[in-house]
Motif scaffolding. Structure first.
Motif, PDB file in Angstrom:
ATOM      1  N   VAL A  65       0.822  -1.208   0.000  1.00 36.83           N
ATOM      2  CA  VAL A  65       0.000   0.000   0.000  1.00 36.83           C
ATOM      3  C   VAL A  65       0.859   1.263   0.000  1.00 36.83           C
ATOM      4  O   VAL A  65       0.518   2.254  -0.648  1.00 36.83           O
ATOM      5  CB  VAL A  65      -0.958  -0.011   1.216  1.00 36.83           C
ATOM      6  CG1 VAL A  65      -1.799   1.246   1.258  1.00 36.83           C
ATOM      7  CG2 VAL A  65      -1.842  -1.248   1.169  1.00 36.83           C
ATOM      8  N   SER A  66       1.980   1.245   0.685  1.00 35.33           N
ATOM      9  CA  SER A  66       2.824   2.444   0.721  1.00 35.33           C
ATOM     10  C   SER A  66       3.411   2.750  -0.655  1.00 35.33           C
ATOM     11  O   SER A  66       3.479   3.909  -1.064  1.00 35.33           O
ATOM     12  CB  SER A  66       3.938   2.289   1.754  1.00 35.33           C
ATOM     13  OG  SER A  66       4.789   1.214   1.408  1.00 35.33           O
ATOM     14  N   GLU A  67       3.833   1.723  -1.378  1.00 37.86           N
ATOM     15  CA  GLU A  67       4.344   1.946  -2.737  1.00 37.86           C
ATOM     16  C   GLU A  67       3.229   2.405  -3.670  1.00 37.86           C
ATOM     17  O   GLU A  67       3.450   3.247  -4.543  1.00 37.86           O
ATOM     18  CB  GLU A  67       4.991   0.674  -3.260  1.00 37.86           C
ATOM     19  CG  GLU A  67       6.278   0.322  -2.553  1.00 37.86           C
ATOM     20  CD  GLU A  67       6.855  -1.003  -3.023  1.00 37.86           C
ATOM     21  OE1 GLU A  67       6.260  -1.644  -3.913  1.00 37.86           O
ATOM     22  OE2 GLU A  67       7.894  -1.401  -2.488  1.00 37.86           O
ATOM     23  N   ALA A  68       2.028   1.867  -3.474  1.00 40.64           N
ATOM     24  CA  ALA A  68       0.878   2.304  -4.272  1.00 40.64           C
ATOM     25  C   ALA A  68       0.572   3.778  -3.997  1.00 40.64           C
ATOM     26  O   ALA A  68       0.208   4.530  -4.909  1.00 40.64           O
ATOM     27  CB  ALA A  68      -0.332   1.445  -3.975  1.00 40.64           C
ATOM     28  N   GLY A  69       0.724   4.188  -2.765  1.00 36.90           N
ATOM     29  CA  GLY A  69       0.511   5.594  -2.416  1.00 36.90           C
ATOM     30  C   GLY A  69       1.504   6.514  -3.098  1.00 36.90           C
ATOM     31  O   GLY A  69       1.151   7.604  -3.533  1.00 36.90           O
ATOM     32  N   VAL A  70       2.746   6.064  -3.194  1.00 38.55           N
ATOM     33  CA  VAL A  70       3.766   6.867  -3.875  1.00 38.55           C
ATOM     34  C   VAL A  70       3.422   7.006  -5.354  1.00 38.55           C
ATOM     35  O   VAL A  70       3.475   8.101  -5.927  1.00 38.55           O
ATOM     36  CB  VAL A  70       5.171   6.241  -3.691  1.00 38.55           C
ATOM     37  CG1 VAL A  70       6.183   6.914  -4.587  1.00 38.55           C
ATOM     38  CG2 VAL A  70       5.599   6.335  -2.235  1.00 38.55           C
ATOM     39  N   VAL A  71       3.050   5.911  -6.001  1.00 42.98           N
ATOM     40  CA  VAL A  71       2.706   5.944  -7.423  1.00 42.98           C
ATOM     41  C   VAL A  71       1.443   6.789  -7.631  1.00 42.98           C
ATOM     42  O   VAL A  71       1.347   7.549  -8.597  1.00 42.98           O
ATOM     43  CB  VAL A  71       2.539   4.514  -7.984  1.00 42.98           C
ATOM     44  CG1 VAL A  71       2.043   4.547  -9.415  1.00 42.98           C
ATOM     45  CG2 VAL A  71       3.855   3.776  -7.899  1.00 42.98           C
ATOM     46  N   LEU A  72       0.473   6.676  -6.716  1.00 44.18           N
ATOM     47  CA  LEU A  72      -0.736   7.496  -6.795  1.00 44.18           C
ATOM     48  C   LEU A  72      -0.394   8.979  -6.666  1.00 44.18           C
ATOM     49  O   LEU A  72      -0.936   9.819  -7.390  1.00 44.18           O
ATOM     50  CB  LEU A  72      -1.722   7.088  -5.704  1.00 44.18           C
ATOM     51  CG  LEU A  72      -3.016   7.903  -5.648  1.00 44.18           C
ATOM     52  CD1 LEU A  72      -3.857   7.652  -6.888  1.00 44.18           C
ATOM     53  CD2 LEU A  72      -3.776   7.583  -4.387  1.00 44.18           C
ATOM     54  N   GLY A  73       0.510   9.315  -5.761  1.00 43.58           N
ATOM     55  CA  GLY A  73       0.948  10.709  -5.616  1.00 43.58           C
ATOM     56  C   GLY A  73       1.614  11.233  -6.873  1.00 43.58           C
ATOM     57  O   GLY A  73       1.371  12.373  -7.291  1.00 43.58           O
ATOM     58  N   ILE A  74       2.447  10.408  -7.493  1.00 44.87           N
ATOM     59  CA  ILE A  74       3.092  10.814  -8.746  1.00 44.87           C
ATOM     60  C   ILE A  74       2.045  11.019  -9.834  1.00 44.87           C
ATOM     61  O   ILE A  74       2.112  11.988 -10.602  1.00 44.87           O
ATOM     62  CB  ILE A  74       4.151   9.767  -9.166  1.00 44.87           C
ATOM     63  CG1 ILE A  74       5.307   9.772  -8.175  1.00 44.87           C
ATOM     64  CG2 ILE A  74       4.647  10.038 -10.575  1.00 44.87           C
ATOM     65  CD1 ILE A  74       6.290   8.631  -8.370  1.00 44.87           C
ATOM     66  N   ALA A  75       1.059  10.137  -9.897  1.00 46.53           N
ATOM     67  CA  ALA A  75      -0.010  10.278 -10.889  1.00 46.53           C
ATOM     68  C   ALA A  75      -0.787  11.567 -10.684  1.00 46.53           C
ATOM     69  O   ALA A  75      -1.128  12.261 -11.650  1.00 46.53           O
ATOM     70  CB  ALA A  75      -0.941   9.076 -10.831  1.00 46.53           C
ATOM     71  N   LEU A  76      -1.073  11.906  -9.443  1.00 43.87           N
ATOM     72  CA  LEU A  76      -1.793  13.143  -9.162  1.00 43.87           C
ATOM     73  C   LEU A  76      -0.970  14.373  -9.542  1.00 43.87           C
ATOM     74  O   LEU A  76      -1.512  15.357 -10.053  1.00 43.87           O
ATOM     75  CB  LEU A  76      -2.207  13.199  -7.694  1.00 43.87           C
ATOM     76  CG  LEU A  76      -3.276  12.175  -7.283  1.00 43.87           C
ATOM     77  CD1 LEU A  76      -3.533  12.254  -5.785  1.00 43.87           C
ATOM     78  CD2 LEU A  76      -4.541  12.383  -8.077  1.00 43.87           C
ATOM     79  N   LEU A  77       0.328  14.315  -9.305  1.00 43.80           N
ATOM     80  CA  LEU A  77       1.198  15.422  -9.734  1.00 43.80           C
ATOM     81  C   LEU A  77       1.209  15.566 -11.248  1.00 43.80           C
ATOM     82  O   LEU A  77       1.215  16.683 -11.780  1.00 43.80           O
ATOM     83  CB  LEU A  77       2.618  15.213  -9.211  1.00 43.80           C
ATOM     84  CG  LEU A  77       2.840  15.501  -7.732  1.00 43.80           C
ATOM     85  CD1 LEU A  77       4.273  15.139  -7.328  1.00 43.80           C
ATOM     86  CD2 LEU A  77       2.562  16.963  -7.432  1.00 43.80           C
ATOM     87  N   VAL A  78       1.214  14.445 -11.959  1.00 42.54           N
ATOM     88  CA  VAL A  78       1.188  14.480 -13.429  1.00 42.54           C
ATOM     89  C   VAL A  78      -0.135  15.081 -13.914  1.00 42.54           C
ATOM     90  O   VAL A  78      -0.158  15.886 -14.851  1.00 42.54           O
ATOM     91  CB  VAL A  78       1.420  13.065 -14.003  1.00 42.54           C
ATOM     92  CG1 VAL A  78       1.134  13.015 -15.491  1.00 42.54           C
ATOM     93  CG2 VAL A  78       2.846  12.617 -13.723  1.00 42.54           C
ATOM     94  N   ILE A  79      -1.248  14.732 -13.270  1.00 42.91           N
ATOM     95  CA  ILE A  79      -2.548  15.286 -13.650  1.00 42.91           C
ATOM     96  C   ILE A  79      -2.597  16.792 -13.395  1.00 42.91           C
ATOM     97  O   ILE A  79      -3.058  17.564 -14.239  1.00 42.91           O
ATOM     98  CB  ILE A  79      -3.678  14.554 -12.889  1.00 42.91           C
ATOM     99  CG1 ILE A  79      -3.801  13.119 -13.405  1.00 42.91           C
ATOM    100  CG2 ILE A  79      -5.007  15.293 -13.038  1.00 42.91           C
ATOM    101  CD1 ILE A  79      -4.703  12.242 -12.578  1.00 42.91           C
ATOM    102  N   VAL A  80      -2.105  17.209 -12.249  1.00 40.72           N
ATOM    103  CA  VAL A  80      -2.063  18.645 -11.945  1.00 40.72           C
ATOM    104  C   VAL A  80      -1.184  19.381 -12.955  1.00 40.72           C
ATOM    105  O   VAL A  80      -1.521  20.478 -13.413  1.00 40.72           O
ATOM    106  CB  VAL A  80      -1.579  18.877 -10.497  1.00 40.72           C
ATOM    107  CG1 VAL A  80      -1.239  20.333 -10.244  1.00 40.72           C
ATOM    108  CG2 VAL A  80      -2.630  18.404  -9.519  1.00 40.72           C
ATOM    109  N   GLY A  81      -0.064  18.778 -13.347  1.00 44.88           N
ATOM    110  CA  GLY A  81       0.801  19.394 -14.356  1.00 44.88           C
ATOM    111  C   GLY A  81       0.113  19.534 -15.701  1.00 44.88           C
ATOM    112  O   GLY A  81       0.254  20.557 -16.381  1.00 44.88           O
ATOM    113  N   ALA A  82      -0.650  18.528 -16.106  1.00 45.52           N
ATOM    114  CA  ALA A  82      -1.362  18.600 -17.382  1.00 45.52           C
ATOM    115  C   ALA A  82      -2.439  19.683 -17.348  1.00 45.52           C
ATOM    116  O   ALA A  82      -2.606  20.433 -18.325  1.00 45.52           O
ATOM    117  CB  ALA A  82      -1.978  17.248 -17.714  1.00 45.52           C
ATOM    118  N   LEU A  83      -3.149  19.788 -16.245  1.00 49.35           N
ATOM    119  CA  LEU A  83      -4.169  20.835 -16.131  1.00 49.35           C
ATOM    120  C   LEU A  83      -3.546  22.224 -16.106  1.00 49.35           C
ATOM    121  O   LEU A  83      -4.082  23.169 -16.682  1.00 49.35           O
ATOM    122  CB  LEU A  83      -5.031  20.599 -14.894  1.00 49.35           C
ATOM    123  CG  LEU A  83      -5.918  19.354 -14.943  1.00 49.35           C
ATOM    124  CD1 LEU A  83      -6.652  19.183 -13.632  1.00 49.35           C
ATOM    125  CD2 LEU A  83      -6.879  19.423 -16.107  1.00 49.35           C
TER     126      LEU A  83
END
Length: 184
Positions: A65-83
């Protein structure tokens, strides 16, 4: 889900002679549509984010779960960057002119604007260090030296590459806002 920052107001595309066809002029608006280069890059970045989100789900299902949280955080940063990439550009309202860059936003009140003018000069191609001959919309401020003139729009940025007519309409619209509010 409507994305108002993605499309320009339809009134700028009308053939009327009215330069400022809005009732609510206090609302910040971009007087042009984002270009195909900007939208295409944002779409590819969002596609990458979808892969990252899918990977986060798979990692979470495997038990880490902790590694999934890191990948989820990176995904959210990528989405914010695209917006944020889609919001980049020049925005106008009755208060002034706003230049939105990827990491920084600058607002200049209309009473501090001395002139908005379109000039022929070397401009950056898609924001890269390579320069080509093109047109640029420049902001001349009253409180700055004339050698420190920021470029607002160019014919070779991600919004107007190979769209000279769109650049002309956008620069005319920004200049019309400037003329209206620098007078009054």
């Amino acid at each position: 889900m409507p994305l108002p920052f993605l499309t320009a107001d339809r009134a700028f595309e009308s053939t009327d002679d009215v330069a400022l066809p809005f009732d609510d002029r206090d609302r910040w608006r971009r007087p042009y549509r984002p270009g195909p280069w900007r939208v295409g890059v944002a779409a590819i970045v969002l596609l990458l984010a979808s892969y990252l989100l899918f990977a986060a789900v798979i990692i979470a299902l495997t038990g880490s779960v902790s590694e999934a949280g890191v990948v989820l955080g990176i995904a959210l940063l990528v989405i914010v960057g695209a917006l944020r990439l889609l919001r980049v550009g020049v925005w106008v309202s009755a208060q002034g002119l706003r230049r939105v860059d990827f990491l920084l936003t600058r607002t200049v009140a209309w009473d501090r604007v001395a002139a908005l003018r379109t000039v022929q000069q070397p401009v950056r191609w898609l924001g890269l260090p390579r320069t080509v001959q093109g047109q640029a919309l420049l902001l001349v401020r009253r409180d700055r030296a004339t050698d420190d003139v920021p470029v607002l729009l160019t014919t070779h940025n991600a919004d107007f590459l190979a769209r000279a007519e769109a650049f002309d309409k956008a620069s005319d619209a920004v200049e019309a806002w400037g003329q209206e509010y620098r007078r009054g």
